[in-house]
Design an enzyme around this catalytic site. Structure first.
Site, mmCIF file in Angstrom:
data_model
loop_
_atom_site.group_PDB
_atom_site.id
_atom_site.type_symbol
_atom_site.label_atom_id
_atom_site.label_comp_id
_atom_site.label_asym_id
_atom_site.label_seq_id
_atom_site.Cartn_x
_atom_site.Cartn_y
_atom_site.Cartn_z
ATOM 1 N N CYS A 261 -7.069 1.911 5.028
ATOM 2 C CA CYS A 261 -5.809 1.153 4.266
ATOM 3 C C CYS A 261 -4.868 0.794 5.619
ATOM 4 O O CYS A 261 -4.358 -0.459 5.309
ATOM 5 C CB CYS A 261 -5.007 2.055 3.738
ATOM 6 N N HIS A 309 -0.484 6.015 3.227
ATOM 7 C CA HIS A 309 -1.246 4.834 2.713
ATOM 8 C C HIS A 309 -0.300 3.871 2.528
ATOM 9 O O HIS A 309 1.145 3.866 2.610
ATOM 10 C CB HIS A 309 -1.570 5.435 1.329
ATOM 11 N N HIS A 321 -5.165 -3.391 -1.380
ATOM 12 C CA HIS A 321 -5.170 -2.243 -0.644
ATOM 13 C C HIS A 321 -6.372 -1.838 -0.576
ATOM 14 O O HIS A 321 -7.453 -2.261 -1.263
ATOM 15 C CB HIS A 321 -4.196 -1.032 -1.132
#
Length: 346
Positions: A261, A309, A321
């Site tokens: 990520c 994240h 993402h």
């Protein structure tokens, strides 16, 4: 009296009967409590909950791994620089020692006679005096060379001490990397095992979006996002992320063909000439904070209380993402995960 005794017997018998009935009813009620709806039954865990939890825990460990790797790389670079500088200092020391040896050899060849006696014995006093002056200057050079050698020895020892510190730091960072790597691989292995026990429909629910979220974005949506970006660099980052849709998730990867990520947003801004830190914990401080209501394409959106994240906002409540190993780089709604904060880089 007889009537009275019968009355007492009736009363006792009635009490006994009522007590027995009460026990029977209580037992029935207890049985009903176990089998009926009187007590709430524990809710079953959703099929994908364990997998999602394991993926999240693996991602937390991945960001820690990325941070430790960044520090290990820095320690390795410092150690290499110290080793290069030590080699240069050693070369200077060797030159100084060679010069010192030359002076010492010349003095040895000149002998150790007292200068006054040598002046008395010489056939050419003027030449001797010139030579004595030269020897004095050579002695001064000898002293200077000694000083340089001592200074270079101290410099080398200092460099070696700093190198020993960096070696120790690097060893610690490598151990930390191995620890995080074991955690990551363990969590991902457990997630794979959990996935293997699920039906295809259940596995689809763990892919990282709601099922209705778009896996790609059309040209019109992409063009709108680029036009709304607050800067040319933000627009370039969004364009890069669009180009990487469908790329696999690989923990620790920063592209160009696979990403985790934070690696995805790092690579997106790197394509625009902007250097971001490696981890989500540091990326959140790479610009100014913006509220969720003020999001613009190119903003970094962070999730979970531990900031573990990150995605790249592309407008209309959507982000691009890298979700987890079960799903490639994709478009997903921002409200899919617990929103934490957002940062505008440029």
């Amino acid at each position: 009296m007889a009537a009275h005794r019968r009355s007492r017997q009736h009363t006792v018998g009635g009490t006994t009967a009522r007590a027995a009935a009460t026990v029977v009813l209580a037992g029935a009620a207890t049985a009903a409590g176990f089998d009926g709806a009187g007590h709430a039954a524990p809710q079953p865990t959703p099929p994908g909950a364990d997998v999602s939890r394991l993926y999240h825990e693996a991602e937390v460990a991945t960001e820690k791994y990325n941070g430790a790797k960044e520090k290990a790389d820095s320690a390795r670079q410092r150690l290499r620089a110290l080793q290069d500088e030590t080699a240069r200092a050693q070369a200077r020391l060797n030159e100084a020692r060679e010069a010192l040896g030359t002076v010492a050899a010349a003095q040895y060849r000149a002998g150790g006679l007292d200068p006054a006696l040598r002046l008395m014995l010489t056939d050419d006093p003027d030449a001797y005096l010139d030579g004595a002056a030269l020897a004095e200057r050579a002695g001064s050079r000898h002293h200077a060379e000694l000083g340089r050698v001592r200074a270079q020895l101290r410099e080398i020892e200092k460099l070696r001490g700093a190198a020993r510190v960096e070696v120790k730091t690097l060893t610690t960072r490598r151990a930390e990397l191995e620890r995080h790597k074991r955690t990551i691989t363990g969590k991902l292995s457990a997630a794979r095992q959990a996935l293997s026990r699920m039906s295809p429909e259940e596995r689809a629910g763990t892919a990282g979006d709601s099922g209705r979220a778009a896996r790609s974005a059309g040209g019109t949506a992409r063009d709108a996002a680029l036009s709304q970006a607050p800067s040319a660099r933000a627009a370039q980052a969004v364009a890069y992320a669009h180009q990487k849709l469908g790329s696999p998730y690989v923990w620790g990867a920063t592209g160009p063909d696979a990403f985790d990520c934070s690696g995805l947003v790092l690579a997106a801004y790197r394509s625009a000439g902007v250097s971001l830190p490696r981890t989500t914990y540091a990326q959140i401080d790479a610009g100014r904070r913006v509220s969720r209501s003020a999001l613009l394409p190119g903003d970094l959106v962070f999730f979970y209380s531990g900031i573990s994240h990150v995605g790249l906002y592309i407008g209309n409540g959507q982000m691009i993402h890298a979700p987890n190993p079960s799903a490639p780089v994709r478009v997903a709604p921002v409200d899919q995960m617990p929103f934490a904060e957002a940062t505008r880089v440029v």
